[in-house]
Write an enzyme that holds these catalytic residues in place. Structure first.
Site, mmCIF file in Angstrom:
data_model
loop_
_atom_site.group_PDB
_atom_site.id
_atom_site.type_symbol
_atom_site.label_atom_id
_atom_site.label_comp_id
_atom_site.label_asym_id
_atom_site.label_seq_id
_atom_site.Cartn_x
_atom_site.Cartn_y
_atom_site.Cartn_z
ATOM 1 N N ARG A 91 -14.408 0.092 -5.959
ATOM 2 C CA ARG A 91 -13.637 1.324 -5.793
ATOM 3 C C ARG A 91 -13.763 2.186 -7.055
ATOM 4 N NH1 ARG A 91 -7.665 0.651 -3.343
ATOM 5 N NH2 ARG A 91 -6.930 0.447 -5.471
ATOM 6 N N LYS A 130 -1.939 -2.558 1.492
ATOM 7 C CA LYS A 130 -0.573 -2.317 1.998
ATOM 8 C C LYS A 130 -0.321 -0.826 2.205
ATOM 9 C CE LYS A 130 1.593 -4.354 -1.429
ATOM 10 N NZ LYS A 130 0.478 -4.753 -2.301
ATOM 11 N N ARG A 173 10.493 -8.009 -5.256
ATOM 12 C CA ARG A 173 9.467 -8.645 -6.091
ATOM 13 C C ARG A 173 9.859 -10.061 -6.496
ATOM 14 N NH1 ARG A 173 5.615 -4.959 -8.203
ATOM 15 N NH2 ARG A 173 6.226 -2.815 -7.895
ATOM 16 N N ARG A 228 -2.328 -7.141 -13.342
ATOM 17 C CA ARG A 228 -1.378 -6.908 -12.246
ATOM 18 C C ARG A 228 -1.436 -8.055 -11.233
ATOM 19 N NH1 ARG A 228 -2.881 -1.991 -9.344
ATOM 20 N NH2 ARG A 228 -0.896 -2.149 -8.286
ATOM 21 N N ARG A 257 -8.674 5.638 -11.355
ATOM 22 C CA ARG A 257 -7.231 5.392 -11.483
ATOM 23 C C ARG A 257 -7.000 4.273 -12.484
ATOM 24 N NH1 ARG A 257 -5.265 4.019 -5.586
ATOM 25 N NH2 ARG A 257 -3.959 2.688 -6.848
#
Length: 198
Positions: free
Chosen positions: A127, A13, A88, A150, A139
């Protein structure tokens, strides 16, 4: 052009929104960034949010929608905006619709990037490995276990927002597993009816 970006974390996104920001000169609005900015600016709604956050509670939908409504009054959002990470929940989607309707506006389109969840986990693992190989810090969001949490939260809470927009004829689903440029091309195709009305 008032757009909502939907899709699980890691679906791309952010990458796609950035391209639209550059092409159409409309801001990408992240509720987290707006919340922090409103608190820092000491706006009435920002002060409310600050009090809630300092009490260790979640900021209510009313406050978040209030911050969005304040933000879209700014000159850079006059031609539209991209909302990423909001709504959300269906309650938030309804609150957003009501707030926009009060201004004579509406959401023009909800774009959902559809990605297979197992492939997403693989993408995140890759990644993280690439970042490590470059000697960069991984990250926190790219930690596979954090990411799975998540993803589960997305499936539980946010996935219900897509049917809300589908019922209203505003949802366009795009295969987010394609190459980035192909995803962009599909998004452009979805936006073309809006551009003829501008």
């Amino acid at each position: 052009m008032r757009l909502i970006f939907l899709g699980p974390p890691g679906a791309g996104k952010g990458t796609q929104a950035k391209r639209l920001v550059e092409k159409y000169n409309i801001p990408q609005l992240s509720t987290g960034d707006m919340l922090r900015a409103a608190v820092a600016a000491g706006t009435p709604v920002g002060l409310k949010a600050k009090a809630v956050m300092e009490a260790g509670q979640l900021v209510s939908d009313d406050i978040v929608v209030g911050i969005i409504v304040d933000r879209i009054e700014e000159p850079d959002a006059r031609n539209g905006f991209i909302l990423d990470g909001f709504p959300r929940t269906v309650a938030q989607a309804e609150a957003l619709d009501a707030a926009l309707a009060a201004k004579g506006q509406k959401v023009d389109l909800a774009l959902e990037l559809v990605v297979d969840h197992d492939k997403l986990v693989d993408r995140i693992i890759n990644r993280a490995a690439e970042a490590q190989a470059r000697g960069e810090e991984v990250r926190k969001d790219d930690d596979p276990e954090v990411f799975k949490t998540r993803l589960a939260a997305y499936a539980r809470d946010t996935a219900v927002v897509a049917p809300y927009y589908k019922e209203r004829g505003l949802l366009v689903q795009i295969d987010g597993q394609q190459p980035i440029d192909k995803v962009s091309a599909d998004i452009e195709k979805a936006l073309s009816p809006l551009l003829t009305n501008v």
